[in-house]
Design a protein around this motif. Structure first.
Motif, PDB file in Angstrom:
ATOM      1  N   ALA A 281       0.821  -1.215   0.000  1.00  0.00           N
ATOM      2  CA  ALA A 281       0.000   0.000   0.000  1.00  0.00           C
ATOM      3  C   ALA A 281       0.849   1.256   0.000  1.00  0.00           C
ATOM      4  CB  ALA A 281      -0.934   0.009   1.212  1.00  0.00           C
ATOM      5  N   VAL A 282       0.301   2.288  -0.635  1.00  0.00           N
ATOM      6  CA  VAL A 282       0.775   3.656  -0.467  1.00  0.00           C
ATOM      7  C   VAL A 282      -0.239   4.323   0.453  1.00  0.00           C
ATOM      8  CG1 VAL A 282       1.333   5.843  -1.566  1.00  0.00           C
ATOM      9  CG2 VAL A 282       1.834   3.701  -2.751  1.00  0.00           C
ATOM     10  N   LEU A 283       0.188   4.668   1.657  1.00  0.00           N
ATOM     11  CA  LEU A 283      -0.726   5.181   2.671  1.00  0.00           C
ATOM     12  C   LEU A 283      -0.729   6.705   2.685  1.00  0.00           C
ATOM     13  CD1 LEU A 283       0.206   2.787   5.630  1.00  0.00           C
ATOM     14  CD2 LEU A 283      -1.633   2.513   3.943  1.00  0.00           C
ATOM     15  N   VAL A 284      -1.950   7.261   2.751  1.00  0.00           N
ATOM     16  CA  VAL A 284      -2.137   8.707   2.887  1.00  0.00           C
ATOM     17  C   VAL A 284      -2.932   8.915   4.179  1.00  0.00           C
ATOM     18  CG1 VAL A 284      -2.959  10.825   1.811  1.00  0.00           C
ATOM     19  CG2 VAL A 284      -2.250   8.882   0.369  1.00  0.00           C
ATOM     20  N   PRO A 285      -2.279   9.129   5.315  1.00  0.00           N
ATOM     21  CA  PRO A 285      -2.990   9.208   6.598  1.00  0.00           C
ATOM     22  C   PRO A 285      -4.020  10.337   6.611  1.00  0.00           C
ATOM     23  CG  PRO A 285      -0.600   9.121   6.909  1.00  0.00           C
ATOM     24  CD  PRO A 285      -0.829   9.346   5.458  1.00  0.00           C
ATOM     25  N   TYR A 286      -5.142  10.068   7.263  1.00  0.00           N
ATOM     26  CA  TYR A 286      -6.167  11.099   7.420  1.00  0.00           C
ATOM     27  C   TYR A 286      -5.613  12.190   8.331  1.00  0.00           C
ATOM     28  CZ  TYR A 286     -10.610  13.257   8.792  1.00  0.00           C
ATOM     29  OH  TYR A 286     -11.628  14.146   9.039  1.00  0.00           O
ATOM     30  N   PRO A 287      -5.521  13.443   7.850  1.00  0.00           N
ATOM     31  CA  PRO A 287      -4.812  14.468   8.632  1.00  0.00           C
ATOM     32  C   PRO A 287      -5.547  14.927   9.874  1.00  0.00           C
ATOM     33  CG  PRO A 287      -5.777  15.416   6.639  1.00  0.00           C
ATOM     34  CD  PRO A 287      -5.953  13.927   6.532  1.00  0.00           C
ATOM     35  N   HIS A 288      -6.860  14.665   9.961  1.00  0.00           N
ATOM     36  CA  HIS A 288      -7.630  15.142  11.104  1.00  0.00           C
ATOM     37  C   HIS A 288      -7.982  14.024  12.083  1.00  0.00           C
ATOM     38  CE1 HIS A 288      -7.855  18.841   8.865  1.00  0.00           C
ATOM     39  NE2 HIS A 288      -8.482  18.241   7.864  1.00  0.00           N
ATOM     40  N   ALA A 290      -7.877  11.748  15.298  1.00  0.00           N
ATOM     41  CA  ALA A 290      -7.588  12.117  16.680  1.00  0.00           C
ATOM     42  C   ALA A 290      -6.138  11.816  17.038  1.00  0.00           C
ATOM     43  CB  ALA A 290      -8.525  11.360  17.626  1.00  0.00           C
ATOM     44  N   ASP A 291      -5.458  12.815  17.606  1.00  0.00           N
ATOM     45  CA  ASP A 291      -4.060  12.669  18.037  1.00  0.00           C
ATOM     46  C   ASP A 291      -3.144  12.260  16.880  1.00  0.00           C
ATOM     47  OD1 ASP A 291      -4.679  13.138  20.872  1.00  0.00           O
ATOM     48  OD2 ASP A 291      -5.664  11.186  20.757  1.00  0.00           O
ATOM     49  N   ASN A 292      -3.598  12.512  15.650  1.00  0.00           N
ATOM     50  CA  ASN A 292      -2.809  12.168  14.456  1.00  0.00           C
ATOM     51  C   ASN A 292      -2.387  10.698  14.461  1.00  0.00           C
ATOM     52  OD1 ASN A 292      -1.812  12.946  11.966  1.00  0.00           O
ATOM     53  ND2 ASN A 292       0.148  13.662  12.759  1.00  0.00           N
ATOM     54  N   HIS A 293      -3.288   9.816  14.974  1.00  0.00           N
ATOM     55  CA  HIS A 293      -2.901   8.409  15.133  1.00  0.00           C
ATOM     56  C   HIS A 293      -2.675   7.708  13.802  1.00  0.00           C
ATOM     57  CE1 HIS A 293      -7.391   7.818  14.850  1.00  0.00           C
ATOM     58  NE2 HIS A 293      -6.997   6.814  14.101  1.00  0.00           N
ATOM     59  N   GLN A 294      -3.339   8.151  12.737  1.00  0.00           N
ATOM     60  CA  GLN A 294      -3.118   7.481  11.453  1.00  0.00           C
ATOM     61  C   GLN A 294      -1.698   7.706  10.938  1.00  0.00           C
ATOM     62  OE1 GLN A 294      -5.820   7.477   8.237  1.00  0.00           O
ATOM     63  NE2 GLN A 294      -7.585   6.917   9.476  1.00  0.00           N
ATOM     64  N   HIS A 295      -1.126   8.849  11.247  1.00  0.00           N
ATOM     65  CA  HIS A 295       0.264   9.088  10.842  1.00  0.00           C
ATOM     66  C   HIS A 295       1.197   8.103  11.543  1.00  0.00           C
ATOM     67  CE1 HIS A 295       4.241  11.104  10.903  1.00  0.00           C
ATOM     68  NE2 HIS A 295       3.895  11.494   9.697  1.00  0.00           N
ATOM     69  N   GLY A 305       8.069  -2.356   6.398  1.00  0.00           N
ATOM     70  CA  GLY A 305       8.283  -2.759   5.014  1.00  0.00           C
ATOM     71  C   GLY A 305       7.044  -3.176   4.268  1.00  0.00           C
ATOM     72  N   GLY A 306       5.855  -2.697   4.702  1.00  0.00           N
ATOM     73  CA  GLY A 306       4.615  -3.073   4.021  1.00  0.00           C
ATOM     74  C   GLY A 306       4.229  -2.153   2.886  1.00  0.00           C
ATOM     75  N   GLY A 307       4.897  -1.007   2.789  1.00  0.00           N
ATOM     76  CA  GLY A 307       4.551  -0.059   1.735  1.00  0.00           C
ATOM     77  C   GLY A 307       5.190   1.283   1.991  1.00  0.00           C
ATOM     78  N   LEU A 308       4.567   2.321   1.454  1.00  0.00           N
ATOM     79  CA  LEU A 308       5.107   3.675   1.506  1.00  0.00           C
ATOM     80  C   LEU A 308       4.079   4.620   2.121  1.00  0.00           C
ATOM     81  CD1 LEU A 308       6.418   3.750  -2.166  1.00  0.00           C
ATOM     82  CD2 LEU A 308       7.768   3.221  -0.120  1.00  0.00           C
ATOM     83  N   VAL A 309       4.536   5.800   2.535  1.00  0.00           N
ATOM     84  CA  VAL A 309       3.658   6.822   3.083  1.00  0.00           C
ATOM     85  C   VAL A 309       3.810   8.095   2.260  1.00  0.00           C
ATOM     86  CG1 VAL A 309       3.099   8.262   5.090  1.00  0.00           C
ATOM     87  CG2 VAL A 309       3.811   5.879   5.415  1.00  0.00           C
ATOM     88  N   VAL A 310       2.671   8.676   1.880  1.00  0.00           N
ATOM     89  CA  VAL A 310       2.630  10.004   1.274  1.00  0.00           C
ATOM     90  C   VAL A 310       1.847  10.893   2.225  1.00  0.00           C
ATOM     91  CG1 VAL A 310       1.725  11.400  -0.630  1.00  0.00           C
ATOM     92  CG2 VAL A 310       2.812   9.200  -1.114  1.00  0.00           C
ATOM     93  N   ASP A 311       2.474  11.892   2.802  1.00  0.00           N
ATOM     94  CA  ASP A 311       1.783  12.779   3.730  1.00  0.00           C
ATOM     95  C   ASP A 311       0.702  13.565   2.998  1.00  0.00           C
ATOM     96  OD1 ASP A 311       3.242  12.093   6.036  1.00  0.00           O
ATOM     97  OD2 ASP A 311       4.903  13.386   5.416  1.00  0.00           O
ATOM     98  N   PRO A 312      -0.419  13.857   3.667  1.00  0.00           N
ATOM     99  CA  PRO A 312      -1.554  14.519   3.005  1.00  0.00           C
ATOM    100  C   PRO A 312      -1.176  15.809   2.292  1.00  0.00           C
ATOM    101  CG  PRO A 312      -2.197  13.757   5.182  1.00  0.00           C
ATOM    102  CD  PRO A 312      -0.721  13.534   5.079  1.00  0.00           C
ATOM    103  N   GLU A 313      -0.233  16.564   2.862  1.00  0.00           N
ATOM    104  CA  GLU A 313       0.154  17.826   2.230  1.00  0.00           C
ATOM    105  C   GLU A 313       0.988  17.607   0.965  1.00  0.00           C
ATOM    106  OE1 GLU A 313       2.989  17.059   5.734  1.00  0.00           O
ATOM    107  OE2 GLU A 313       0.848  16.874   5.276  1.00  0.00           O
ATOM    108  N   ARG A 314       1.395  16.364   0.727  1.00  0.00           N
ATOM    109  CA  ARG A 314       2.168  16.039  -0.483  1.00  0.00           C
ATOM    110  C   ARG A 314       1.365  15.158  -1.430  1.00  0.00           C
ATOM    111  NH1 ARG A 314       5.915  12.651   0.212  1.00  0.00           N
ATOM    112  NH2 ARG A 314       6.974  13.202  -1.732  1.00  0.00           N
ATOM    113  N   ILE A 315       0.031  15.272  -1.385  1.00  0.00           N
ATOM    114  CA  ILE A 315      -0.793  14.379  -2.199  1.00  0.00           C
ATOM    115  C   ILE A 315      -0.547  14.605  -3.690  1.00  0.00           C
ATOM    116  CG2 ILE A 315      -2.835  15.875  -2.398  1.00  0.00           C
ATOM    117  CD1 ILE A 315      -4.495  13.282  -1.823  1.00  0.00           C
ATOM    118  N   GLY A 316       0.024  15.736  -4.051  1.00  0.00           N
ATOM    119  CA  GLY A 316       0.383  15.981  -5.444  1.00  0.00           C
ATOM    120  C   GLY A 316       1.416  15.007  -5.973  1.00  0.00           C
ATOM    121  N   SER A 317       2.184  14.382  -5.072  1.00  0.00           N
ATOM    122  CA  SER A 317       3.199  13.404  -5.484  1.00  0.00           C
ATOM    123  C   SER A 317       2.655  11.982  -5.515  1.00  0.00           C
ATOM    124  CB  SER A 317       4.406  13.469  -4.549  1.00  0.00           C
ATOM    125  OG  SER A 317       4.058  13.009  -3.241  1.00  0.00           O
TER     126      SER A 317
END
Length: 373
Positions: A281-288, A290-295, A305-317
């Protein structure tokens, strides 16, 4: 033995509750699952006629003054409802999976003298776990996670129980069930049981370009976020490529098994199912969240090693990350091998055995990795 399980409000709470009820039933125990009155709960339980469900009043926590007062009033009513259920059912153990349906059961169990266990799936413990964890006889936490003020003897470390139907299926079979071409790449887009508008918009915008490269899109938009829709495009090679948008699916094993790659939020329930089906998976954590737990969930998944993370503010990438990953067979194999390793422990069996012990049954010694923290 008898068990009462509070697990409503979202698919991420309800799915592990169903998994636990299945595991307990397989051992001959009876269960009652306490759920919310939300639409997502009603939709998900429809395929489990053999389980008993009880709808409980209550509304989610909010800092908005009027909604906060509404929450307090509804939770007080839910405590009384839970007390009546406990008196009627007389469970040996009560279990809470977090969320707004959990707190009333925690309080009612304390008042009724019923042993209570809580399960926290996220790597940042939620409000219910942090505030009410001291009332529990047992708290199940992800490896390495602690709750301040809760003694080590109370804590056990394990992952999230996964429903027995969630297993990896042959890819061609899964794609055929979903009406997808077995010969073309598949990207699933998962916003959790509530859906994710940002991911839905991205999927709709990028579907033609991905189809041009031979990638089918299967997007779960969330209940109330549009009607089912199938779009057809042509690849550069001239083949018809489908993009499918559906609000909800009760065929998650097929969706995940059909996918070469998923773009997903990072709720603990979704991650557990990705791991079980070995879906990178390429994960895009929900930015809102609670306590930013998805990040925190996403970064741990990435470190394992299950995948990658794209931060919500970088969704353009995100599109570039998807293209670079979905056509990289070596990297996909590496991710799948890591996911297989991450799923070695049988969290459900460990949890069932420990709950039996908590309820007074004799049990075999638990593995060292599961012993008190």
């Amino acid at each position: 033995m008898r068990f009462m399980i509070s697990c409503g409000g979202t698919g991420g709470h309800l799915s592990p509750g169903i998994a636990l009820a299945e595991g307990l039933a397989a051992r001959g125990h009876s269960t009652v699952l306490m759920i919310s009155r939300k639409r997502v709960d009603a939709r998900l339980i429809a395929k489990y006629p053999d389980l008993r469900f009880e709808r409980v009043p209550g509304t989610p926590f909010s800092l908005r003054p009027l909604r906060f007062l509404e929450c307090l009033a509804s939770q007080a009513g839910a405590v009384g409802h839970c007390l009546r259920l406990l008196q009627r059912e007389k469970p040996d153990v009560a279990v809470g999976f977090g969320g707004f349906t959990c707190a009333p059961l925690v309080v009612a169990s304390r008042l009724a003298g019923t042993p209570l266990a809580m399960h926290e799936a996220n790597r940042v413990p939620g409000l219910a776990t942090r505030t009410l964890g001291r009332l529990a006889a047992r708290i199940y936490l992800p490896p390495g996670v602690r709750v301040p003020g809760v003694g080590a003897a109370t804590i056990r470390h394990l992952g999230l129980p996964v429903r027995k139907e969630i297993v990896r299926l042959p890819r061609a079979e899964a794609r055929s069930v979903l009406g997808l071409d077995p010969a073309q790449k598949v990207l699933s887009v998962l916003g959790g049981s509530q859906g994710a508008s940002a991911l839905n918009d991205w999927a709709r915008e990028q579907a033609p370009a991905l189809a041009a490269e031979g990638v089918q899109v299967y997007c779960l938009t969330g209940l109330g976020k549009g009607e089912p829709e199938i779009r057809e495009h042509r690849s550069r090679a001239g083949a018809i490529v489908r993009s499918v948008f559906v609000p909800f699916s009760d065929q998650m094993a097929e969706v995940l098994s059909a996918s070469d790659l998923a773009v997903s939020r990072a709720g603990a329930g979704t991650l557990a199912e990705l791991i079980r089906c070995e879906t990178p998976a390429v994960l895009v954590p929900y930015p809102h969240a609670a306590d930013n737990h998805q990040h925190a969930n996403a970064r741990f998944f990435e470190r394992q090693g299950g995948g990658l993370v794209v931060d919500p503010e970088r969704i353009g990438s995100l599109t570039a990350e998807v293209r670079d990953t979905i056509f990289n067979e070596w990297l996909l194999r590496k991710f799948r091998g890591n996911l297989r390793r991450m799923d070695r422990a049988n969290s459900l069996a460990l949890m069932v055995q420990d709950l039996e012990s908590l309820g007074g049954a004799s049990a075999a010694p638990l593995p060292p990795a599961f012993a008190p923290a």
